[in-house]
Design a protein around this motif. Structure first.
Motif, PDB file in Angstrom:
ATOM      1  N   PHE A 211    -100.018  76.846 -33.933  1.00  0.00           N
ATOM      2  CA  PHE A 211    -101.349  76.227 -33.781  1.00  0.00           C
ATOM      3  C   PHE A 211    -101.680  75.979 -32.316  1.00  0.00           C
ATOM      4  CE2 PHE A 211    -103.843  72.360 -33.068  1.00  0.00           C
ATOM      5  CZ  PHE A 211    -105.005  72.663 -33.778  1.00  0.00           C
ATOM      6  N   ASP A 212    -102.924  76.292 -31.956  1.00  0.00           N
ATOM      7  CA  ASP A 212    -103.436  75.952 -30.635  1.00  0.00           C
ATOM      8  C   ASP A 212    -104.924  75.663 -30.765  1.00  0.00           C
ATOM      9  OD1 ASP A 212    -102.253  76.482 -27.554  1.00  0.00           O
ATOM     10  OD2 ASP A 212    -104.441  76.457 -27.706  1.00  0.00           O
ATOM     11  N   ILE A 213    -105.419  74.726 -29.967  1.00  0.00           N
ATOM     12  CA  ILE A 213    -106.840  74.367 -30.060  1.00  0.00           C
ATOM     13  C   ILE A 213    -107.736  75.450 -29.475  1.00  0.00           C
ATOM     14  CG2 ILE A 213    -106.423  71.877 -30.079  1.00  0.00           C
ATOM     15  CD1 ILE A 213    -107.134  71.842 -27.097  1.00  0.00           C
ATOM     16  N   SER A 214    -107.156  76.372 -28.701  1.00  0.00           N
ATOM     17  CA  SER A 214    -107.945  77.446 -28.101  1.00  0.00           C
ATOM     18  C   SER A 214    -108.079  78.621 -29.062  1.00  0.00           C
ATOM     19  CB  SER A 214    -107.294  77.925 -26.798  1.00  0.00           C
ATOM     20  OG  SER A 214    -107.931  79.098 -26.324  1.00  0.00           O
ATOM     21  N   ALA A 215    -109.286  78.796 -29.589  1.00  0.00           N
ATOM     22  CA  ALA A 215    -109.535  79.906 -30.517  1.00  0.00           C
ATOM     23  C   ALA A 215    -109.384  81.252 -29.800  1.00  0.00           C
ATOM     24  CB  ALA A 215    -110.933  79.781 -31.119  1.00  0.00           C
TER      25      ALA A 215
ATOM     26  N   LYS B 198    -107.297  81.941 -27.346  1.00  0.00           N
ATOM     27  CA  LYS B 198    -105.872  82.222 -27.198  1.00  0.00           C
ATOM     28  C   LYS B 198    -105.302  82.734 -28.522  1.00  0.00           C
ATOM     29  CE  LYS B 198    -103.384  79.347 -24.786  1.00  0.00           C
ATOM     30  NZ  LYS B 198    -102.625  78.122 -24.408  1.00  0.00           N
ATOM     31  N   ILE B 199    -105.686  82.092 -29.601  1.00  0.00           N
ATOM     32  CA  ILE B 199    -105.216  82.506 -30.924  1.00  0.00           C
ATOM     33  C   ILE B 199    -105.643  83.936 -31.218  1.00  0.00           C
ATOM     34  CG2 ILE B 199    -105.491  82.128 -33.409  1.00  0.00           C
ATOM     35  CD1 ILE B 199    -103.603  80.154 -32.051  1.00  0.00           C
TER      36      ILE B 199
ATOM     37  N   THR C 256    -103.158  80.150 -35.781  1.00  0.00           N
ATOM     38  CA  THR C 256    -104.379  79.495 -36.242  1.00  0.00           C
ATOM     39  C   THR C 256    -104.862  78.444 -35.250  1.00  0.00           C
ATOM     40  OG1 THR C 256    -105.364  78.199 -38.059  1.00  0.00           O
ATOM     41  CG2 THR C 256    -103.066  77.759 -37.529  1.00  0.00           C
ATOM     42  N   SER C 257    -106.167  78.226 -35.255  1.00  0.00           N
ATOM     43  CA  SER C 257    -106.749  77.126 -34.486  1.00  0.00           C
ATOM     44  C   SER C 257    -107.396  76.107 -35.434  1.00  0.00           C
ATOM     45  CB  SER C 257    -107.795  77.656 -33.493  1.00  0.00           C
ATOM     46  OG  SER C 257    -108.824  78.363 -34.180  1.00  0.00           O
ATOM     47  N   LYS C 258    -107.117  76.272 -36.722  1.00  0.00           N
ATOM     48  CA  LYS C 258    -107.638  75.344 -37.735  1.00  0.00           C
ATOM     49  C   LYS C 258    -106.588  74.273 -38.003  1.00  0.00           C
ATOM     50  CE  LYS C 258    -110.361  78.987 -39.970  1.00  0.00           C
ATOM     51  NZ  LYS C 258    -110.565  79.758 -41.231  1.00  0.00           N
ATOM     52  N   GLU C 259    -106.882  73.037 -37.645  1.00  0.00           N
ATOM     53  CA  GLU C 259    -105.889  71.978 -37.729  1.00  0.00           C
ATOM     54  C   GLU C 259    -105.433  71.678 -39.152  1.00  0.00           C
ATOM     55  OE1 GLU C 259    -107.691  67.660 -37.745  1.00  0.00           O
ATOM     56  OE2 GLU C 259    -108.402  68.693 -35.948  1.00  0.00           O
TER      57      GLU C 259
ATOM     58  N   THR D 232    -104.379  65.027 -33.620  1.00  0.00           N
ATOM     59  CA  THR D 232    -104.615  66.195 -34.483  1.00  0.00           C
ATOM     60  C   THR D 232    -103.536  66.291 -35.557  1.00  0.00           C
ATOM     61  OG1 THR D 232    -105.695  67.418 -32.703  1.00  0.00           O
ATOM     62  CG2 THR D 232    -104.812  68.707 -34.535  1.00  0.00           C
TER      63      THR D 232
END
Length: 453
Positions: free
Chosen positions: A39-43, A45-46, A72-75, A109
């Protein structure tokens, strides 16, 4: 069956939160033996990772295309995992105080998506007490769960060395800790799935947190000592590298060298320790002294470059200097907290234009962080000085014929009140080789004014 057995049998998943230079190799390594959510908040980067583009260059595009990590960037996807590893950066603010916003944000998060029976392990570098005093309350507040009852927490400091192809996650002993014996045992066994070198079970979370910051503080101090020696020997007109070559023939001489100390670890972590020391009323003596020396080395290099240019009768204002390398260390694309920028900024104070080239750095990232447009190799020409700032592998093939093609061959000649350019006035160009990649004697034989730390 405990959580370790469930993870090992792929009945439960691991999540890695923060997919940078630490998190991505961790996720890819674990995915070889267990199910992993990355998981990463940067879409953006994902999306890059899904396309098989490794922007960190730590695992490689081929390994990224073959990995089974679910990016994924979906928490909300974090709810599918029971063992969570937080590997977000922990930078410093402009006033050199810890910036815990990334780890606080990651905790919020994760807290919103934490389920009963989970274990959370922090890898982000922090000062002793952050995990228990700051992170746990956030997890409890956001999840509505009780730590020690509904979920447990541990800490395992990251030890990945960006750009290092020898000392990797799998080959470095992993320090692990847990809030109790049960969580420690699970955490240790999970990491043992991928760390071939084994784990060291620290007696507490605070011990593990402290171990991380002193590792980098120790290295920082040793490099600061080398930098101070370099300053002294430069004033004495003695070559520091030659001195160190002689000194290291003794079996117990520590093999450190002078240089720029930047990046997200060595140039940052000591401030986390001194911040905590200040909180308890102790003002650091050695650690902050070392930091002061290392923080000023970029300016020192720039000043010596200008002195050499003056010695070569170069006109300073309006001069052009080639900067070869911008990243914080060799063979790594990471430009965070690079001290090369201090050289560039100081040269600008003298009215000198810096032409920056780096085969490893990302052009977009450099522009966003430093407002610098990286030059192509063909654009580096007609310069008054060359600074070999970062000894990337690509620069090791540089020969003096190629280096001398970069210069403009112009020299300032003051005759009375008139400034003229006279190629015959002096036959030397300025070459600053910060890490001593090139041979001094050969440089001087090629009519170069050569200087290194």
């Amino acid at each position: 069956m405990n959580l370790y057995e469930e993870i090992k049998n792929k009945q439960r998943k691991i999540s890695v939160i923060g997919l940078g230079y630490v998190g991505l190799p961790l996720a890819v390594s674990f995915s070889k033996v267990v199910d992993v959510i990355g998981f990463d908040i940067s879409a953006d980067k994902i999306e890059s990772y899904i396309q098989g583009n490794d922007v960190t260059k730590e695992v490689g595009n081929k390994a990224l295309k073959e990995t089974t990590v679910y990016f994924t960037s979906k928490e909300e996807d974090l709810k599918e995992a029971k063992f969570h590893i937080v590997a977000v950066p922990t930078p410093i603010n402009n006033d050199k105080t810890p910036n815990l916003n990334p780890v606080i944000g990651a905790s919020k998060t994760l807290g919103r998506n934490l389920t009963q029976g989970s274990i959370v392990v922090y890898e982000s570098t922090v000062y002793p007490g952050v995990t228990e005093d700051i992170c746990i309350p956030i997890l409890e507040k956001e999840s509505g769960l009780k730590c020690g009852v509904d979920f447990k927490v541990g800490y395992s400091p990251e030890r990945i060395n960006p750009g290092d192809k020898v000392n990797r996650l799998e080959t470095i002993v992993k320090v692990v800790s847990g809030m109790d014996e049960e969580s420690l045992d699970v955490i240790a066994k999970v990491y043992e799935l991928v760390v071939q070198a084994g784990v060291h079970r620290a007696e507490s979370i605070k011990v593990a947190e402290a171990a991380k910051v002193i590792e980098n503080a120790q290295r920082d101090i040793n490099i600061a000592f080398m930098n101070e020696l370099s300053i002294i020997f430069n004033k004495l007109d003695i070559d520091t590298k030659s001195i160190l070559d002689a000194a290291r023939t003794k079996w117990n001489f520590l093999n450190f060298t002078p240089g720029l100390v930047g990046g997200h670890c060595i140039g940052v972590d000591p401030y986390y320790l001194t911040y905590k020391a200040e909180e308890i009323g102790y003002h650091s003596q050695i650690i902050l002294a070392g930091r002061k020396i290392n923080d000023n080395m970029g300016k020192y290099v720039a000043e010596n470059t200008v002195k050499l240019m003056i010695k070569a009768d170069k006109q300073i204002k309006g001069a052009k200097v080639a900067i070869l390398g911008l990243t914080f260390k060799e063979n790594c694309p990471d430009v965070r907290n690079t001290k090369v920028i201090d050289i560039i900024n100081e040269l600008r104070e003298y009215g000198v234009e810096a032409l920056v080239h780096d085969p490893q750095a990302d052009r977009k990232e450099v522009m966003e962080q430093y407002n610098i447009e990286l030059k192509n190799e063909a654009d580096i020409k007609d310069v008054d000085a060359v600074i070999l700032a970062v000894p990337h592998e690509e620069y090791k093939t540089l020969n003096y014929t190629k280096i001398k093609e970069l210069y403009n061959g112009r020299y300032a000649h003051i005759n009375g009140n008139t400034l003229t350019l006279d190629k015959e006035f002096i036959h030397k160009d300025v070459l600053v080789d910060i890490k001593g990649l090139l041979d001094r004697k050969e440089a001087e034989e090629n009519d170069l004014l050569y200087w290194r730390l």
